[in-house]
Design a protein around this motif. Structure first.
Motif, PDB file in Angstrom:
ATOM      1  N   LEU A   1      13.012  -1.765  51.387  1.00 42.65           N
ATOM      2  CA  LEU A   1      14.209  -1.931  52.209  1.00 42.65           C
ATOM      3  C   LEU A   1      15.439  -2.195  51.343  1.00 42.65           C
ATOM      4  O   LEU A   1      16.506  -1.619  51.575  1.00 42.65           O
ATOM      5  CB  LEU A   1      14.017  -3.066  53.213  1.00 42.65           C
ATOM      6  N   LEU A   2      15.291  -3.031  50.340  1.00 41.64           N
ATOM      7  CA  LEU A   2      16.420  -3.291  49.437  1.00 41.64           C
ATOM      8  C   LEU A   2      16.832  -2.028  48.678  1.00 41.64           C
ATOM      9  O   LEU A   2      18.020  -1.807  48.425  1.00 41.64           O
ATOM     10  CB  LEU A   2      16.058  -4.404  48.452  1.00 41.64           C
TER      11      LEU A   2
ATOM     12  N   LEU B   1       4.163  -4.444  55.492  1.00 40.67           N
ATOM     13  CA  LEU B   1       5.187  -5.478  55.659  1.00 40.67           C
ATOM     14  C   LEU B   1       4.944  -6.664  54.731  1.00 40.67           C
ATOM     15  O   LEU B   1       5.892  -7.247  54.198  1.00 40.67           O
ATOM     16  CB  LEU B   1       5.240  -5.952  57.109  1.00 40.67           C
ATOM     17  N   LYS B   2       3.703  -7.028  54.517  1.00 43.05           N
ATOM     18  CA  LYS B   2       3.379  -8.167  53.657  1.00 43.05           C
ATOM     19  C   LYS B   2       3.569  -7.855  52.184  1.00 43.05           C
ATOM     20  O   LYS B   2       3.888  -8.748  51.404  1.00 43.05           O
ATOM     21  CB  LYS B   2       1.926  -8.606  53.876  1.00 43.05           C
TER      22      LYS B   2
ATOM     23  N   THR C   1       9.822  -5.252  51.680  1.00 47.01           N
ATOM     24  CA  THR C   1      11.084  -5.882  51.281  1.00 47.01           C
ATOM     25  C   THR C   1      11.732  -5.123  50.127  1.00 47.01           C
ATOM     26  O   THR C   1      12.937  -4.849  50.158  1.00 47.01           O
ATOM     27  CB  THR C   1      10.845  -7.343  50.881  1.00 47.01           C
TER      28      THR C   1
ATOM     29  N   GLU D   1       5.066  -4.525  50.272  1.00 44.82           N
ATOM     30  CA  GLU D   1       6.130  -3.796  49.588  1.00 44.82           C
ATOM     31  C   GLU D   1       7.342  -3.460  50.434  1.00 44.82           C
ATOM     32  O   GLU D   1       8.269  -2.828  49.945  1.00 44.82           O
ATOM     33  CB  GLU D   1       5.552  -2.490  49.028  1.00 44.82           C
TER      34      GLU D   1
END
Length: 166
Positions: free
Chosen positions: A153-154, A145-146, A150, A148
């Motif tokens: 998810l994009l 989560l900290k 984001t 990669e």
């Protein structure tokens, strides 16, 4: 020293099992620092050097290349309708591209799941790239989560499909 008793050298005692007899056991001792810890949670956490993860990465690479090839084709959707003197869209190409890109997006979504379940080398224990594997699901998810999540998810969001259907 008694000459009648058989002598066993140290080399014979510590000899690893032959690869033909127990290939899985040999691979576990070579790829993991603490293989007995990995056996406890073998079904839920993936080994980053394991064959399953390597195979998945190959499939994901093909899906990512397809995605890179498909995305520019969304700009070929507009076409000129000469009869009505206006812009129109090629609906067959639009539906085809949307279906293909949606299938690729499912690969991206599954990749996120795999990343949440893939162990990693502890930074404090790295020794020539083979440190202790972190097998705790909470630590794995926090690290992902900290770092990669984001970007992944994009990449998984259906932005091209939504853009051309709205």
């Amino acid at each position: 020293m008694d000459t009648d008793s058989p002598t066993i050298s140290r080399f014979e005692i510590e000899q690893p099992p032959s690869p033909k007899k127990n290939r899985r056991a040999l691979s576990q001792t070579l790829t993991r620092v603490f293989s007995e810890d990995y056996k406890k949670i073998e079904g839920s956490i993936f080994d980053p050097r394991g064959e399953r993860v390597k195979q998945w990465n190959r499939y994901f690479l093909v899906a990512a290349l397809i995605s890179i090839a498909i995305d520019p084709l969304f700009y070929y959707l507009p076409e000129v309708n000469v009869e009505e003197m206006c812009m129109d869209e090629d609906t067959s190409l639009k539906i085809t591209l949307t279906v293909i890109r949606s299938i690729v997006d499912m690969f991206y979504a599954y990749h996120i799941y795999v990343r949440f379940r893939t162990a990693y080398d502890a930074p404090s224990m790295r020794l020539l790239g083979r440190g202790e594997l972190v097998l705790d699901p909470f630590k794995i998810s926090q690290r992902y989560l900290k770092r990669e999540f984001t970007l992944d998810l994009l990449a998984a969001l259906p932005i091209p499909q939504v853009r051309f259907f709205i």
